[in-house]
Write a protein that holds these residues in place. Structure first.
Motif, short mmCIF file in Angstrom:
data_model
loop_
_atom_site.label_atom_id
_atom_site.label_comp_id
_atom_site.label_asym_id
_atom_site.label_seq_id
_atom_site.Cartn_x
_atom_site.Cartn_y
_atom_site.Cartn_z
N SER A 42 48.91 36.26 47.04
CA SER A 42 50.33 36.66 46.95
C SER A 42 50.67 37.35 45.63
O SER A 42 51.70 38.02 45.54
CB SER A 42 51.24 35.44 47.17
N ASP A 43 49.79 37.24 44.64
CA ASP A 43 49.99 37.96 43.38
C ASP A 43 49.25 39.29 43.35
O ASP A 43 49.25 39.98 42.33
CB ASP A 43 49.52 37.10 42.20
N GLY A 44 48.60 39.64 44.47
CA GLY A 44 47.87 40.90 44.53
C GLY A 44 46.48 40.86 43.95
O GLY A 44 45.86 41.89 43.71
N VAL A 45 45.96 39.64 43.73
CA VAL A 45 44.63 39.48 43.15
C VAL A 45 43.61 39.29 44.28
O VAL A 45 43.80 38.43 45.15
CB VAL A 45 44.60 38.26 42.20
N PRO A 46 42.52 40.07 44.27
CA PRO A 46 41.54 39.93 45.34
C PRO A 46 40.72 38.65 45.18
O PRO A 46 40.48 38.18 44.06
CB PRO A 46 40.65 41.16 45.17
N GLY A 47 40.30 38.10 46.33
CA GLY A 47 39.36 36.98 46.30
C GLY A 47 38.09 37.44 45.61
O GLY A 47 37.76 38.63 45.62
N THR A 48 37.36 36.51 45.03
CA THR A 48 36.17 36.90 44.25
C THR A 48 34.93 37.07 45.11
O THR A 48 33.97 37.71 44.67
CB THR A 48 35.88 35.86 43.15
N THR A 49 34.95 36.53 46.34
CA THR A 49 33.80 36.68 47.22
C THR A 49 34.25 37.31 48.54
O THR A 49 35.44 37.32 48.86
CB THR A 49 33.15 35.31 47.54
N LEU A 50 33.29 37.79 49.28
CA LEU A 50 33.59 38.36 50.59
C LEU A 50 34.26 37.32 51.48
O LEU A 50 35.26 37.60 52.15
CB LEU A 50 32.31 38.88 51.25
N GLU A 51 33.74 36.10 51.49
CA GLU A 51 34.31 35.04 52.32
C GLU A 51 35.76 34.74 51.93
O GLU A 51 36.61 34.55 52.80
CB GLU A 51 33.45 33.77 52.25
N GLU A 52 36.04 34.70 50.63
CA GLU A 52 37.41 34.46 50.18
C GLU A 52 38.32 35.59 50.62
O GLU A 52 39.45 35.35 51.06
CB GLU A 52 37.46 34.33 48.66
N GLN A 53 37.85 36.82 50.51
CA GLN A 53 38.68 37.95 50.92
C GLN A 53 38.93 37.93 52.43
O GLN A 53 40.04 38.21 52.87
CB GLN A 53 38.05 39.27 50.48
#
Length: 128
Positions: A42-53
């Motif tokens: 919600s802050d516009g920060v991407p997940g650090t892994t493919l799975e998180e994204q």
């Protein structure tokens, strides 16, 4: 609204277990076209892994669909944009899980993303 799967088995290559060739949508009262959705919090920060994204993408898609009074059950078309072809299996697994095993027409495209931290982007069409 009625959704009818068209998945011919003769005269064309076989669809795999995670997609169908086509879905006919009869008598929809509306369509929702969702822009490419990324794995950003919600802050516009991407997940650090493919799975998180992928988890964030599907959570974001559910929020957008809910805003329109829809759910993942309304998705009738999906396109994934992957930064690397090695992401295809994880992307397909996440899609199958998110759709509860329901198969829809889908395309995966390998493309350069606008920011190096964005690993995958998914756009959908939903009908209701």
């Amino acid at each position: 609204m009625e959704m009818i799967v068209h998945n011919p088995t003769e005269g064309i290559y076989a669809a795999t277990d995670d997609f169908v060739h086509a879905i006919e949508v009869r008598s929809p009262s509306r369509f929702l076209f969702i822009a490419g959705t990324m794995g950003l919090d919600s802050d516009g920060v991407p997940g650090t892994t493919l799975e998180e994204q992928l988890e964030l993408i599907w959570a974001n898609l559910r929020v957008i669909l809910a805003e329109a009074g829809m759910s993942v059950d309304n998705i009738v078309r999906l396109t994934s944009y992957l930064r690397d072809p090695s992401y295809a299996e994880a992307n397909a697994k996440a899609r199958v899980a998110a759709l509860g095993g329901r198969r829809v027409p889908t395309t995966a495209i390998v493309a350069q993303t606008l920011a190096s931290g964005w690993l995958v982007e998914i756009e959908v069409v939903a009908a209701g």
